[in-house]
Write an enzyme that holds these catalytic residues in place. Structure first.
Site, PDB file in Angstrom:
ATOM      1  N   MET A 126      -1.887  -7.327   6.813  1.00  0.00           N
ATOM      2  CA  MET A 126      -2.907  -8.202   6.228  1.00  0.00           C
ATOM      3  C   MET A 126      -2.408  -8.902   4.960  1.00  0.00           C
ATOM      4  O   MET A 126      -3.202  -9.294   4.102  1.00  0.00           O
ATOM      5  CB  MET A 126      -4.159  -7.378   5.888  1.00  0.00           C
ATOM      6  CG  MET A 126      -4.703  -6.562   7.045  1.00  0.00           C
ATOM      7  SD  MET A 126      -6.054  -5.520   6.511  1.00  0.00           S
ATOM      8  CE  MET A 126      -6.232  -4.425   7.940  1.00  0.00           C
ATOM      9  N   SER A 127      -1.085  -9.029   4.833  1.00  0.00           N
ATOM     10  CA  SER A 127      -0.531  -9.664   3.618  1.00  0.00           C
ATOM     11  C   SER A 127       0.757 -10.377   3.991  1.00  0.00           C
ATOM     12  O   SER A 127       0.985 -10.694   5.158  1.00  0.00           O
ATOM     13  CB  SER A 127      -0.258  -8.584   2.561  1.00  0.00           C
ATOM     14  OG  SER A 127       0.752  -7.706   3.019  1.00  0.00           O
ATOM     15  N   HIS A 129      -5.493  -9.541  -1.822  1.00  0.00           N
ATOM     16  CA  HIS A 129      -5.530  -9.884  -0.395  1.00  0.00           C
ATOM     17  C   HIS A 129      -6.631 -10.902  -0.105  1.00  0.00           C
ATOM     18  O   HIS A 129      -7.662 -10.933  -0.778  1.00  0.00           O
ATOM     19  CB  HIS A 129      -5.799  -8.626   0.438  1.00  0.00           C
ATOM     20  CG  HIS A 129      -4.763  -7.566   0.285  1.00  0.00           C
ATOM     21  ND1 HIS A 129      -4.796  -6.656  -0.745  1.00  0.00           N
ATOM     22  CD2 HIS A 129      -3.660  -7.271   1.022  1.00  0.00           C
ATOM     23  CE1 HIS A 129      -3.750  -5.842  -0.629  1.00  0.00           C
ATOM     24  NE2 HIS A 129      -3.048  -6.195   0.422  1.00  0.00           N
ATOM     25  N   TYR A 167      -8.599 -10.785   2.370  1.00  0.00           N
ATOM     26  CA  TYR A 167      -9.830 -10.113   2.840  1.00  0.00           C
ATOM     27  C   TYR A 167     -10.731  -9.647   1.701  1.00  0.00           C
ATOM     28  O   TYR A 167     -11.874  -9.271   1.926  1.00  0.00           O
ATOM     29  CB  TYR A 167      -9.500  -8.930   3.772  1.00  0.00           C
ATOM     30  CG  TYR A 167      -8.684  -7.816   3.151  1.00  0.00           C
ATOM     31  CD1 TYR A 167      -9.223  -6.954   2.187  1.00  0.00           C
ATOM     32  CD2 TYR A 167      -7.361  -7.610   3.514  1.00  0.00           C
ATOM     33  CE1 TYR A 167      -8.485  -5.946   1.619  1.00  0.00           C
ATOM     34  CE2 TYR A 167      -6.603  -6.597   2.958  1.00  0.00           C
ATOM     35  CZ  TYR A 167      -7.173  -5.775   2.011  1.00  0.00           C
ATOM     36  OH  TYR A 167      -6.438  -4.774   1.431  1.00  0.00           O
ATOM     37  N   GLU A 168     -10.193  -9.647   0.476  1.00  0.00           N
ATOM     38  CA  GLU A 168     -11.048  -9.259  -0.655  1.00  0.00           C
ATOM     39  C   GLU A 168     -11.993 -10.391  -1.030  1.00  0.00           C
ATOM     40  O   GLU A 168     -12.866 -10.216  -1.878  1.00  0.00           O
ATOM     41  CB  GLU A 168     -10.172  -8.885  -1.864  1.00  0.00           C
ATOM     42  CG  GLU A 168      -9.364  -7.625  -1.630  1.00  0.00           C
ATOM     43  CD  GLU A 168      -8.426  -7.325  -2.785  1.00  0.00           C
ATOM     44  OE1 GLU A 168      -8.914  -6.864  -3.831  1.00  0.00           O
ATOM     45  OE2 GLU A 168      -7.212  -7.578  -2.651  1.00  0.00           O
ATOM     46  N   SER A 180       0.828  -1.222   0.000  1.00  0.00           N
ATOM     47  CA  SER A 180       0.000   0.000   0.000  1.00  0.00           C
ATOM     48  C   SER A 180       0.854   1.261   0.000  1.00  0.00           C
ATOM     49  O   SER A 180       1.720   1.419   0.858  1.00  0.00           O
ATOM     50  CB  SER A 180      -0.856   0.070   1.269  1.00  0.00           C
ATOM     51  OG  SER A 180      -1.914  -0.811   1.197  1.00  0.00           O
ATOM     52  N   ALA A 228       2.797  -2.139   4.022  1.00  0.00           N
ATOM     53  CA  ALA A 228       2.550  -1.142   5.057  1.00  0.00           C
ATOM     54  C   ALA A 228       2.010  -1.929   6.247  1.00  0.00           C
ATOM     55  O   ALA A 228       1.185  -2.821   6.068  1.00  0.00           O
ATOM     56  CB  ALA A 228       1.531  -0.133   4.563  1.00  0.00           C
ATOM     57  N   HIS A 265      -7.380   4.090   6.336  1.00  0.00           N
ATOM     58  CA  HIS A 265      -6.549   3.685   5.198  1.00  0.00           C
ATOM     59  C   HIS A 265      -5.832   4.907   4.612  1.00  0.00           C
ATOM     60  O   HIS A 265      -4.716   4.810   4.122  1.00  0.00           O
ATOM     61  CB  HIS A 265      -7.424   3.005   4.137  1.00  0.00           C
ATOM     62  CG  HIS A 265      -6.637   2.453   2.984  1.00  0.00           C
ATOM     63  ND1 HIS A 265      -5.658   1.493   3.143  1.00  0.00           N
ATOM     64  CD2 HIS A 265      -6.662   2.739   1.655  1.00  0.00           C
ATOM     65  CE1 HIS A 265      -5.129   1.216   1.966  1.00  0.00           C
ATOM     66  NE2 HIS A 265      -5.714   1.957   1.048  1.00  0.00           N
ATOM     67  N   HIS A 282      -4.002   0.286  -5.271  1.00  0.00           N
ATOM     68  CA  HIS A 282      -3.268  -0.863  -5.805  1.00  0.00           C
ATOM     69  C   HIS A 282      -3.532  -0.906  -7.315  1.00  0.00           C
ATOM     70  O   HIS A 282      -4.674  -1.048  -7.744  1.00  0.00           O
ATOM     71  CB  HIS A 282      -3.759  -2.173  -5.167  1.00  0.00           C
ATOM     72  CG  HIS A 282      -3.297  -2.365  -3.763  1.00  0.00           C
ATOM     73  ND1 HIS A 282      -2.304  -3.244  -3.413  1.00  0.00           N
ATOM     74  CD2 HIS A 282      -3.689  -1.767  -2.627  1.00  0.00           C
ATOM     75  CE1 HIS A 282      -2.109  -3.181  -2.104  1.00  0.00           C
ATOM     76  NE2 HIS A 282      -2.947  -2.297  -1.600  1.00  0.00           N
ATOM     77  N   ASN A 298       1.571   3.300  10.539  1.00  0.00           N
ATOM     78  CA  ASN A 298       0.774   3.815  11.665  1.00  0.00           C
ATOM     79  C   ASN A 298       1.153   3.020  12.903  1.00  0.00           C
ATOM     80  O   ASN A 298       1.689   1.921  12.800  1.00  0.00           O
ATOM     81  CB  ASN A 298      -0.725   3.636  11.369  1.00  0.00           C
ATOM     82  CG  ASN A 298      -1.065   2.177  11.087  1.00  0.00           C
ATOM     83  OD1 ASN A 298      -0.853   1.676   9.983  1.00  0.00           O
ATOM     84  ND2 ASN A 298      -1.547   1.490  12.093  1.00  0.00           N
TER      85      ASN A 298
HETATM   86  N1  HPA Z   1      -3.139  -3.260  11.144  1.00  0.00           N
HETATM   87  C1  HPA Z   1      -3.246  -4.166  10.147  1.00  0.00           C
HETATM   88  N2  HPA Z   1      -2.828  -3.945   8.917  1.00  0.00           N
HETATM   89  C2  HPA Z   1      -2.245  -2.766   8.649  1.00  0.00           C
HETATM   90  C3  HPA Z   1      -2.093  -1.773   9.631  1.00  0.00           C
HETATM   91  C4  HPA Z   1      -2.570  -2.041  10.954  1.00  0.00           C
HETATM   92  O1  HPA Z   1      -2.465  -1.220  11.887  1.00  0.00           O
HETATM   93  N3  HPA Z   1      -1.473  -0.717   9.042  1.00  0.00           N
HETATM   94  C5  HPA Z   1      -1.253  -1.069   7.740  1.00  0.00           C
HETATM   95  N4  HPA Z   1      -1.723  -2.309   7.497  1.00  0.00           N
END
Ligand code: HPA
Length: 276
Positions: A211-212, A84, A86-87, A31, A114, A247, A62, A235
């Site tokens: 998440m990847s 991903h 989750y998609e 990301s 990320a 996001h 993406h 973050n």
């Molecule tokens: N949690 C999960 N996935 C993420 C995060 C997070 O804080 N930041 C970027 N991808």
């Protein structure tokens, strides 16, 4: 032939109809980090939707294409955008591009993402070299195991290659870019974690959450690729900071980190190619 392998061969044939480019190193951009691919010496691009049977991402930011080209004199293939779990894709879909890049010739896989900082000492915009992982998503190897891909029960004692990690560390040092190191945990998402979940993953030993990546690293090791991974801490994970997550924030931090990230990735790839 197995269904998974037949599908991969169909994808392979589609790409090979467009290019005979043989990459040495495969790179996955997370990301907000996708811009990197636009700056290399591009020879050919193949949109995911041009490949029969290929999963196409739905996440904003993406792009969804393979970029084939050179970094210095190193032939690379870059995934500009990934799919991903989750998609709603199956794990077989999620790791298909990784397997395809190996079939196209890539021996090394550099994964980026990320991620949320779980370790209290991390700051937004930090880079973390992944030294191990915890995959809390289903294994991508569940189901039939085509012999062409790898063994049924692959070893995972060194998912992230020690010699490649050392190269990334020395590349960062010579660029004067601070580099953290730690364990990446993959949860399914798409919701960010609750404060209690972040506490849980910290107790489990994670330094960053995303998440990847972990499932992709497993599929790559299964096929015998040498893997290295870098997280951009976009973050602080929920509960570490009192700010709600979005996001947009993830994207913005990754965008800001892009110039340093570009320098680190470029130098790492040149140095890695030197030992292949
Ligand atoms: N949690 C999960 N996935 C993420 C995060 C997070 O804080 N930041 C970027 N991808």
């Amino acid at each position: 032939m197995s269904e998974i392998y037949e599908r991969l061969m169909r994808c392979y044939d589609c790409v090979r109809k467009k290019t005979d480019f043989t990459p040495k190193i495969a790179l996955v951009l997370g990301s907000g980090l996708g811009e990197f691919a636009d700056g290399i010496d591009i020879r050919v691009t193949v949109d995911y939707n041009e490949i029969e049977d290929f999963p196409v991402s739905t996440v904003l930011g993406h792009k969804g294409r393979f970029v084939f080209g050179y970094i210095g004199s190193v032939p690379v293939v870059i995934m500009q955008g990934r799919v991903h779990y989750y998609e709603g894709y199956s794990m077989e879909d999620v790791v298909l591009p990784i397997r395809l890049m190996k079939m196209l010739g890539a021996e090394v896989l550099l994964l980026t993402n990320a991620a949320g900082g779980v370790n209290y000492s991390f700051e937004c915009g930090d880079f973390m070299l992944i030294n191990d992982q915890i995959c809390m998503a289903p294994s991508p190897l569940i189901g039939e195991n085509p012999d062409e891909l790898g063994v049924r029960f692959p070893d995972m004692s060194e998912i992230y290659s020690k010699r490649l990690r050392n190269i990334v560390k020395s590349s960062a040092r010579s660029l004067d870019i601070p580099l953290r190191e730690g364990v990446y945990i993959q949860l399914t998402g798409p919701n960010y974690e609750s404060p209690s979940e972040v506490r849980m993953v910290r107790i489990l030993g994670a330094d960053a959450v995303g998440m990847s990546t972990a499932c992709e690293a497993i599929a790559a090791r299964h096929m015998g690729m040498e893997v290295v991974g870098i997280s951009c801490i976009s973050n602080l994970a929920c509960g570490v900071s009192s700010k709600p997550l979005s996001h947009a924030e993830v994207q913005e931090t990754a965008d800001k980190a892009a110039p340093k990230f570009t320098a680190l990735i470029t130098s790492s790839i040149l140095n890695i190619a030197g030992i292949l």
